[in-house]
Write a protein that holds these residues in place. Structure first.
Motif, PDB file in Angstrom:
ATOM      1  N   ALA A  72      19.447  40.646 -13.595  1.00 45.11           N
ATOM      2  CA  ALA A  72      18.017  40.968 -13.632  1.00 45.11           C
ATOM      3  C   ALA A  72      17.207  39.752 -14.072  1.00 45.11           C
ATOM      4  CB  ALA A  72      17.776  42.139 -14.578  1.00 45.11           C
ATOM      5  N   GLY A  73      15.982  39.693 -13.609  1.00 43.89           N
ATOM      6  CA  GLY A  73      15.083  38.619 -14.008  1.00 43.89           C
ATOM      7  C   GLY A  73      15.035  37.500 -12.980  1.00 43.89           C
ATOM      8  N   GLU A  74      14.219  36.503 -13.270  1.00 41.66           N
ATOM      9  CA  GLU A  74      14.027  35.368 -12.386  1.00 41.66           C
ATOM     10  C   GLU A  74      15.179  34.377 -12.510  1.00 41.66           C
ATOM     11  OE1 GLU A  74      11.478  34.305 -10.152  1.00 41.66           O
ATOM     12  OE2 GLU A  74      10.959  36.425 -10.225  1.00 41.66           O
ATOM     13  N   LEU A  75      15.464  33.695 -11.408  1.00 42.99           N
ATOM     14  CA  LEU A  75      16.401  32.582 -11.476  1.00 42.99           C
ATOM     15  C   LEU A  75      15.920  31.576 -12.514  1.00 42.99           C
ATOM     16  CD1 LEU A  75      17.195  31.855  -7.721  1.00 42.99           C
ATOM     17  CD2 LEU A  75      18.896  32.225  -9.506  1.00 42.99           C
ATOM     18  N   THR A  76      16.855  30.996 -13.257  1.00 44.34           N
ATOM     19  CA  THR A  76      16.473  30.013 -14.276  1.00 44.34           C
ATOM     20  C   THR A  76      16.324  28.617 -13.697  1.00 44.34           C
ATOM     21  OG1 THR A  76      18.818  29.919 -14.860  1.00 44.34           O
ATOM     22  CG2 THR A  76      17.414  31.258 -16.256  1.00 44.34           C
ATOM     23  N   SER A  77      16.723  28.431 -12.447  1.00 48.19           N
ATOM     24  CA  SER A  77      16.469  27.160 -11.769  1.00 48.19           C
ATOM     25  C   SER A  77      14.993  27.112 -11.351  1.00 48.19           C
ATOM     26  CB  SER A  77      17.378  27.009 -10.551  1.00 48.19           C
ATOM     27  OG  SER A  77      17.270  28.150  -9.708  1.00 48.19           O
ATOM     28  N   LEU A  78      14.521  25.923 -11.015  1.00 52.25           N
ATOM     29  CA  LEU A  78      13.117  25.732 -10.649  1.00 52.25           C
ATOM     30  C   LEU A  78      13.020  24.941  -9.342  1.00 52.25           C
ATOM     31  CD1 LEU A  78      11.724  24.584 -14.140  1.00 52.25           C
ATOM     32  CD2 LEU A  78      11.610  26.898 -13.168  1.00 52.25           C
ATOM     33  N   ASP A  79      11.825  24.869  -8.808  1.00 50.11           N
ATOM     34  CA  ASP A  79      11.474  23.959  -7.714  1.00 50.11           C
ATOM     35  C   ASP A  79      12.475  24.017  -6.554  1.00 50.11           C
ATOM     36  OD1 ASP A  79       9.258  23.023  -9.278  1.00 50.11           O
ATOM     37  OD2 ASP A  79      10.642  21.759 -10.406  1.00 50.11           O
ATOM     38  N   ASP A  80      12.976  22.847  -6.117  1.00 53.70           N
ATOM     39  CA  ASP A  80      13.845  22.773  -4.936  1.00 53.70           C
ATOM     40  C   ASP A  80      15.140  23.551  -5.128  1.00 53.70           C
ATOM     41  OD1 ASP A  80      11.892  21.112  -3.978  1.00 53.70           O
ATOM     42  OD2 ASP A  80      13.035  19.258  -4.236  1.00 53.70           O
ATOM     43  N   ALA A  81      15.697  23.489  -6.334  1.00 54.26           N
ATOM     44  CA  ALA A  81      16.962  24.184  -6.596  1.00 54.26           C
ATOM     45  C   ALA A  81      16.780  25.701  -6.497  1.00 54.26           C
ATOM     46  CB  ALA A  81      17.495  23.808  -7.978  1.00 54.26           C
ATOM     47  N   LYS A  82      15.686  26.199  -7.015  1.00 54.39           N
ATOM     48  CA  LYS A  82      15.413  27.643  -6.949  1.00 54.39           C
ATOM     49  C   LYS A  82      15.253  28.087  -5.503  1.00 54.39           C
ATOM     50  CE  LYS A  82      12.398  31.230  -8.828  1.00 54.39           C
ATOM     51  NZ  LYS A  82      11.277  31.514  -9.774  1.00 54.39           N
TER      52      LYS A  82
END
Length: 344
Positions: free
Chosen positions: A265-275
């Protein structure tokens, strides 16, 4: 499970060094596959829990736990262990029995085929699932078809292998992932152990998909903007907001390592291009994602690569090699072996 209910899940994940060129056999006998558990902490010598250091050959961990409970005349739920060990192996592991206010039973009289109790120590806490630092493996590979190819592979795997969950987690032909899907669609599973097994299989499958894609895209050791990296020493992680020289050096020295998502549950903890990369890759599996989140799992991370520690090998003859290495808790020896040999 009917054919109509069954969905095909590809378990042919990408190899880091290309498909192995040599055939070979491991687990020809239990004695060819040795595992020794390392808890990573010392037992106190006193307390309500009786801890048994047990060697078992060709025996199932859960079955042995029930037999120990019967011998000690305690409920089966009062017996625990840090991890399930392969039945078709020669293993050493700890069991803990909660026996408050009682004299320690005389385990020298315990008898079970293939089982030897090597030590008995009191401790003040239960040994819980996952409460171990890692395992040491000593594995004999026999009937090697190409010695030079094997020698090359033995050198390669020391630099790391994809940190895949082993095929045993998914069941034959991905059965456990299928069972998880049916559970998400409403099928009742009363057995808590099976529920946990199916959830783990589904989550592990998504992880393996991301790792396999990054191997294919040559991104297994190259950071993407927004990648989550993990400190090797303490397993805390953080996203990369920039790809500077210092970050790349920390990755090269293995102070930190790249990770892939364990879905929840919840948002992926990666950001930007990786997400974006991870989200797009897992788009075909939205039903599994939703099921994992609904069942209370949280977003976590796991290293992309597995680097075997204290790796060594010795040739017993021209077609037989013995390899030894240490892996952290939760990692699979089969992830190393699959890069060394193709099963014959």
């Amino acid at each position: 499970m009917t054919e109509e209910e069954k969905q095909v899940f590809n378990l042919d994940f990408n190899y880091l060094y290309g498909a192995p060129q040599s055939e070979g056999i491991f687990k020809q006998s239990c004695e060819d596959f040795n595992v020794e558990e390392n808890l990573g902490f010392e037992l106190t010598g006193e307390g309500e829990h009786v801890c048994l250091w047990v060697q078992k050959v060709g025996e199932n961990t859960a079955y042995l736990a029930r037999e120990l409970a019967k011998f000690a005349a305690i409920p089966a739920k009062n017996v625990s262990y840090a991890g399930l060990k392969d039945r078709n192996a020669d293993t050493k592991q700890w069991f803990s029995l909660h026996i408050p206010g009682k004299i320690t039973p005389d385990f020298s009289t315990f008898e079970s085929p293939g089982v030897t109790i090597l030590n008995v120590v009191r401790h003040n806490k239960k040994i819980k699932i996952g409460a171990l630092a890692g395992n040491t493996f000593a594995i004999v590979i026999r009937e090697i078809s190409d010695k030079s190819a094997m020698e090359k592979a033995l050198l390669q795997v020391q630099g790391g292998v994809p940190n895949y969950y082993g095929s045993q987690r998914f069941g034959f032909d991905g059965h456990n992932v299928n069972a998880a899907l049916l559970m998400f669609r409403g099928r009742k599973i009363k057995d808590r152990f099976k529920r946990g097994m199916y959830l783990s299989a589904a989550r592990s499958y998504l992880f393996n998909q991301v790792v396999s894609a990054r191997v294919k895209d040559d991104l297994y050791d190259k950071p993407i903007l927004g990648d989550c990296v993990q400190f090797v020493a303490n397993r805390s992680f953080f996203p990369l907001t920039e790809l500077d020289k210092q970050t790349k050096q920390r990755l090269k020295s293995r102070e930190v390592c790249l990770t892939a998502p364990l879905w929840g549950a919840g948002e992926l903890t990666s950001l930007d291009d990786a997400k974006q990369y991870e989200s797009e890759l897992l788009t075909p599996y939205q039903e599994i994602q939703a099921g994992l989140a609904k069942n209370g799992l949280k977003q976590e991370r796991r290293p992309l690569l597995l680097v075997p520690e204290k790796f060594s090998s010795i040739w017993l003859d021209n077609k037989t090699v013995r390899v030894e290495f240490y892996l952290p808790s939760g990692c699979y020896a089969t992830s190393v072996l699959r890069e060394l040999i193709k099963a014959s």
